[in-house]
Design an enzyme around this catalytic site. Structure first.
Site, PDB file in Angstrom:
ATOM      1  N   HIS A   1       0.851  -1.191   0.000  1.00  0.00           N
ATOM      2  CA  HIS A   1       0.000   0.000   0.000  1.00  0.00           C
ATOM      3  C   HIS A   1       0.886   1.240   0.000  1.00  0.00           C
ATOM      4  O   HIS A   1       1.945   1.255   0.616  1.00  0.00           O
ATOM      5  CB  HIS A   1      -0.886   0.014   1.253  1.00  0.00           C
ATOM      6  CG  HIS A   1      -2.076   0.901   1.128  1.00  0.00           C
ATOM      7  ND1 HIS A   1      -2.018   2.253   1.350  1.00  0.00           N
ATOM      8  CD2 HIS A   1      -3.341   0.640   0.745  1.00  0.00           C
ATOM      9  CE1 HIS A   1      -3.217   2.780   1.154  1.00  0.00           C
ATOM     10  NE2 HIS A   1      -4.042   1.829   0.770  1.00  0.00           N
TER      11      HIS A   1
ATOM     12  N   ASP B   1      -7.990  -5.323  -0.048  1.00  0.00           N
ATOM     13  CA  ASP B   1      -8.428  -6.222  -1.131  1.00  0.00           C
ATOM     14  C   ASP B   1      -8.043  -7.676  -0.915  1.00  0.00           C
ATOM     15  O   ASP B   1      -8.502  -8.542  -1.673  1.00  0.00           O
ATOM     16  CB  ASP B   1      -7.825  -5.733  -2.464  1.00  0.00           C
ATOM     17  CG  ASP B   1      -8.399  -4.379  -2.843  1.00  0.00           C
ATOM     18  OD1 ASP B   1      -7.623  -3.434  -3.057  1.00  0.00           O
ATOM     19  OD2 ASP B   1      -9.642  -4.264  -2.872  1.00  0.00           O
TER      20      ASP B   1
HETATM   21  C1  SDX Z   1      -6.295  -0.036  -2.913  1.00  0.00           C
HETATM   22  O1  SDX Z   1      -4.400   4.410  -2.022  1.00  0.00           O
HETATM   23  C2  SDX Z   1      -5.386   3.830  -1.400  1.00  0.00           C
HETATM   24  O2  SDX Z   1      -5.801   4.211  -0.315  1.00  0.00           O
HETATM   25  C3  SDX Z   1      -5.977   2.642  -2.139  1.00  0.00           C
HETATM   26  C4  SDX Z   1      -7.012   1.816  -1.372  1.00  0.00           C
HETATM   27  C5  SDX Z   1      -8.298   2.576  -1.120  1.00  0.00           C
HETATM   28  O3  SDX Z   1      -9.023   2.233  -0.166  1.00  0.00           O
HETATM   29  O4  SDX Z   1      -8.614   3.456  -1.965  1.00  0.00           O
HETATM   30  O5  SDX Z   1      -6.464   1.390  -0.123  1.00  0.00           O
HETATM   31  C6  SDX Z   1      -7.413   0.579  -2.169  1.00  0.00           C
HETATM   32  O6  SDX Z   1      -6.088   0.284  -4.045  1.00  0.00           O
HETATM   33  C7  SDX Z   1      -5.379  -0.992  -2.173  1.00  0.00           C
HETATM   34  C8  SDX Z   1      -4.196  -1.482  -3.056  1.00  0.00           C
HETATM   35  C9  SDX Z   1      -4.704  -2.580  -3.990  1.00  0.00           C
HETATM   36  N1  SDX Z   1      -3.652  -2.949  -4.928  1.00  0.00           N
HETATM   37  C10 SDX Z   1      -2.989  -4.131  -4.837  1.00  0.00           C
HETATM   38  O7  SDX Z   1      -3.149  -4.947  -3.918  1.00  0.00           O
HETATM   39  C11 SDX Z   1      -2.025  -4.393  -5.981  1.00  0.00           C
HETATM   40  C12 SDX Z   1      -0.698  -4.949  -5.420  1.00  0.00           C
HETATM   41  N2  SDX Z   1      -0.045  -3.850  -4.682  1.00  0.00           N
HETATM   42  C13 SDX Z   1       0.987  -3.120  -5.412  1.00  0.00           C
HETATM   43  O8  SDX Z   1       0.787  -2.979  -6.791  1.00  0.00           O
HETATM   44  C14 SDX Z   1       1.450  -1.859  -4.664  1.00  0.00           C
HETATM   45  O9  SDX Z   1       1.722  -2.253  -3.382  1.00  0.00           O
HETATM   46  C15 SDX Z   1       0.564  -0.629  -4.645  1.00  0.00           C
HETATM   47  C16 SDX Z   1       0.138  -0.219  -5.992  1.00  0.00           C
HETATM   48  C17 SDX Z   1      -0.641  -0.854  -3.794  1.00  0.00           C
HETATM   49  C18 SDX Z   1       1.391   0.492  -4.004  1.00  0.00           C
HETATM   50  O10 SDX Z   1       2.393   0.793  -4.900  1.00  0.00           O
HETATM   51  P1  SDX Z   1       3.593   1.811  -4.537  1.00  0.00           P
HETATM   52  O11 SDX Z   1       3.291   2.596  -3.315  1.00  0.00           O
HETATM   53  O12 SDX Z   1       3.915   2.552  -5.793  1.00  0.00           O
HETATM   54  O13 SDX Z   1       4.739   0.862  -4.127  1.00  0.00           O
HETATM   55  P2  SDX Z   1       5.924   0.438  -5.077  1.00  0.00           P
HETATM   56  O14 SDX Z   1       5.361  -0.149  -6.335  1.00  0.00           O
HETATM   57  O15 SDX Z   1       6.866   1.583  -5.184  1.00  0.00           O
HETATM   58  O16 SDX Z   1       6.585  -0.760  -4.238  1.00  0.00           O
HETATM   59  C19 SDX Z   1       7.687  -0.568  -3.405  1.00  0.00           C
HETATM   60  C20 SDX Z   1       8.440  -1.897  -3.505  1.00  0.00           C
HETATM   61  C21 SDX Z   1       8.835  -2.263  -4.936  1.00  0.00           C
HETATM   62  O17 SDX Z   1       9.975  -3.104  -4.843  1.00  0.00           O
HETATM   63  P3  SDX Z   1      11.443  -2.411  -5.134  1.00  0.00           P
HETATM   64  O18 SDX Z   1      11.366  -1.860  -6.565  1.00  0.00           O
HETATM   65  O19 SDX Z   1      11.635  -1.343  -4.076  1.00  0.00           O
HETATM   66  O20 SDX Z   1      12.405  -3.573  -5.030  1.00  0.00           O
HETATM   67  O21 SDX Z   1       7.594  -2.983  -3.051  1.00  0.00           O
HETATM   68  C22 SDX Z   1       7.362  -3.865  -4.154  1.00  0.00           C
HETATM   69  C23 SDX Z   1       7.692  -3.108  -5.416  1.00  0.00           C
HETATM   70  O22 SDX Z   1       8.080  -4.010  -6.448  1.00  0.00           O
HETATM   71  N3  SDX Z   1       5.933  -4.205  -4.081  1.00  0.00           N
HETATM   72  C24 SDX Z   1       5.447  -5.437  -4.259  1.00  0.00           C
HETATM   73  C25 SDX Z   1       4.060  -5.321  -4.073  1.00  0.00           C
HETATM   74  N4  SDX Z   1       3.742  -4.052  -3.792  1.00  0.00           N
HETATM   75  C26 SDX Z   1       4.908  -3.367  -3.808  1.00  0.00           C
HETATM   76  N5  SDX Z   1       6.065  -6.612  -4.550  1.00  0.00           N
HETATM   77  C27 SDX Z   1       5.257  -7.683  -4.669  1.00  0.00           C
HETATM   78  N6  SDX Z   1       3.893  -7.650  -4.490  1.00  0.00           N
HETATM   79  C28 SDX Z   1       3.285  -6.491  -4.199  1.00  0.00           C
HETATM   80  N7  SDX Z   1       1.956  -6.469  -4.037  1.00  0.00           N
END
Ligand code: SDX
Length: 428
Positions: A306, A363
């Site tokens: 998140h 989710d």
């Molecule tokens: C919702 O914003 C809100 O409030 C949203 C929400 C709401 O109520 O409106 O809470 C609802 O959208 C919840 C999120 C649902 N999405 C998912 O579950 C999809 C999976 N999650 C990721 O795609 C991600 O965690 C996000 C999109 C939620 C957040 O993305 P960020 O903040 O841009 O984080 P990032 O991509 O910069 O990640 C930081 C690191 C990265 O690794 P490095 O490049 O530093 O090595 O963490 C890794 C990412 O690759 N990472 C994950 C991951 N989420 C982040 N690795 C594996 N699985 C994941 N789910």
């Protein structure tokens, strides 16, 4: 603590005001930066940027705190209903009994959509994703409200808000029925908000759906837990569209489009698809987590991570507990729930996820409850849209009633070609 920040640019020191929120959040106010220095700030995806000051929702991502108008989500989940929580989110206080009756009366008054709307539904292929239909039909429903073409009028806001909140579930249910080639089921005054949605989804013309209180309560809780979440992607989109003074229905329609993405509200559908894939591979989750850690084909642990929560999403904790309770009450044992729990256990003890502070978000478990209720997979994000509607409406209201509100218009850093000239076709 200082109430200004000093910025030294090209030997000139600029003092910038510090803005402080009621919960102690501090922000550097850059509103005069470009006028004073010619510089802009750069913050791709706005990860460090406050786009507005809001009074609706407070989140402390480090501590896993979520409050609607100051009330902890845990207390609302325990004691409130979706409609009362929607009222709190939109109007800023829990309704008195008189206010509750009046607002519920408006929701009933507006529960039907104009009969001509049916022609719009006929135009969609049965394969159309219900989020595409929902976004289009919210805007179409707005066409039956002439005053929406005029500028915002506070005196009619409550009617419009109730109409949108009521009709979003009618449109959603009609979209589902259409996709299955089933006749639309009209809402009934005798039902509560969530009962009516289940009735319109699952009744037949000759027999009403048997409402199970456990299922009604579980779905009402899912709506409640999604009611708002500060400046998430879809709410920020609603505020962006509202800032041009577009109407409430147009702004909410844009919010549906933003929510659809798998990184946002579409994640609840993606979680179930992920769990089914793991089950089909006869994988206990180990193989899948290895793929995620090795970045295989951009694999992500959907429902984890998140932008704001670097701790357990409090909504996920509540939903996980209620999943167990509902499945036990319904006598369902869902192997996907077992896989989800195994995955969570493994991920929460794995350095890859610990280092990146990745925890389950709203989710991760919500799909388990929706599946147990019988909500079809492609409707999961539609359910999220219904739940989030109060938050979108509340943020729309803030933009419209802010005397200092200006149109959102971010700047950019240009990286394209410098001065260039037209070359006639025959010389190219
Ligand atoms: C919702 O914003 C809100 O409030 C949203 C929400 C709401 O109520 O409106 O809470 C609802 O959208 C919840 C999120 C649902 N999405 C998912 O579950 C999809 C999976 N999650 C990721 O795609 C991600 O965690 C996000 C999109 C939620 C957040 O993305 P960020 O903040 O841009 O984080 P990032 O991509 O910069 O990640 C930081 C690191 C990265 O690794 P490095 O490049 O530093 O090595 O963490 C890794 C990412 O690759 N990472 C994950 C991951 N989420 C982040 N690795 C594996 N699985 C994941 N789910």
């Amino acid at each position: 603590m200082a109430n200004t920040a000093k910025l030294d640019i090209d030997g000139k020191v600029l003092e910038l005001p510090i803005l402080e929120g009621t919960e102690g959040e501090r922000a550097i106010d850059f509103r005069n930066l470009r006028a004073k220095t010619g510089y802009i700030t750069y913050d791709e995806s706005y990860a460090n940027t406050g786009s507005c000051q809001s009074k609706v929702t407070f989140i402390d991502g480090e501590k896993g705190i979520l409050r609607y108008r100051g009330i902890p989500i845990e207390e609302l989940a325990e004691g409130s209903t979706f409609v009362q929580t929607a009222y709190l989110v939109i109007f800023g206080h829990l309704p008195t009994e008189a206010e509750r009756v009046e607002f519920s009366g408006l929701l009933t008054k507006y529960q039907m959509i104009h009969e001509d709307m049916k022609f719009h539904f006929e135009g969609f292929p049965s394969s159309a994703h219900p989020m595409a239909i929902l976004s289009a039909m919210i805007n179409a429903a707005g066409c039956f409200i002439p005053e929406l073409t005029k500028d915002y009028q506070p005196e009619v806001f409550e009617q419009q808000a109730a109409r949108l909140l009521s009709q979003v579930r009618t449109l959603a249910a009609y979209a589902y029925r259409k996709s299955r080639g089933l006749p639309s089921i009209y809402p009934k005054r005798k039902y509560t908000y969530t009962e009516n949605f289940l009735h319109m989804m699952f009744s037949e013309p000759d027999e009403d759906y048997a409402l199970d209180p456990a299922i009604v309560d579980a779905l009402d809780l899912i709506f409640l837990l999604h009611a708002d979440h500060e400046q998430n992607c879809s709410t920020a989109t609603v505020r962006m569209v509202a800032s041009s003074r577009a109407n409430l229905f147009a702004s909410a329609s844009a919010g549906v489009c933003a929510l659809w993405g798998p990184l946002h509200g579409g994640a609840n559908q993606a979680v179930i698809e992920m769990l089914k894939e793991i089950r089909a591979d006869k994988d206990d989750g180990t193989k899948f987590l290895d793929k995620v850690k090795n970045r295989g084909a951009g694999a992500k642990l959907m429902g984890f991570g998140h932008r704001v929560y670097k701790n357990y999403d409090p909504r996920a904790r509540i939903i996980k507990r209620r999943s167990d309770e509902l499945l036990a009450k319904l006598g369902i044992s869902d192997p996907l729930l077992d896989i989800a729990k195994t995955l969570e256990e493994a991920a929460l003890n794995d350095p890859y996820f610990i280092e990146r502070r990745l925890y389950p978000n709203v989710d991760f478990y919500s799909g388990i409850i929706m599946q147990a209720i019988g909500i079809p997979l492609e409707m999961f994000t539609v359910i999220f849209s219904i739940g989030r509607m109060p938050g979108w409406i509340a943020n729309y209201k803030e933009v419209m009633e802010d005397p200092d509100s200006r149109i959102y218009r971010p700047r950019q850093v240009y990286q394209g070609p410098t001065l260039n000239h037209y070359v006639p076709l025959f010389e190219r």
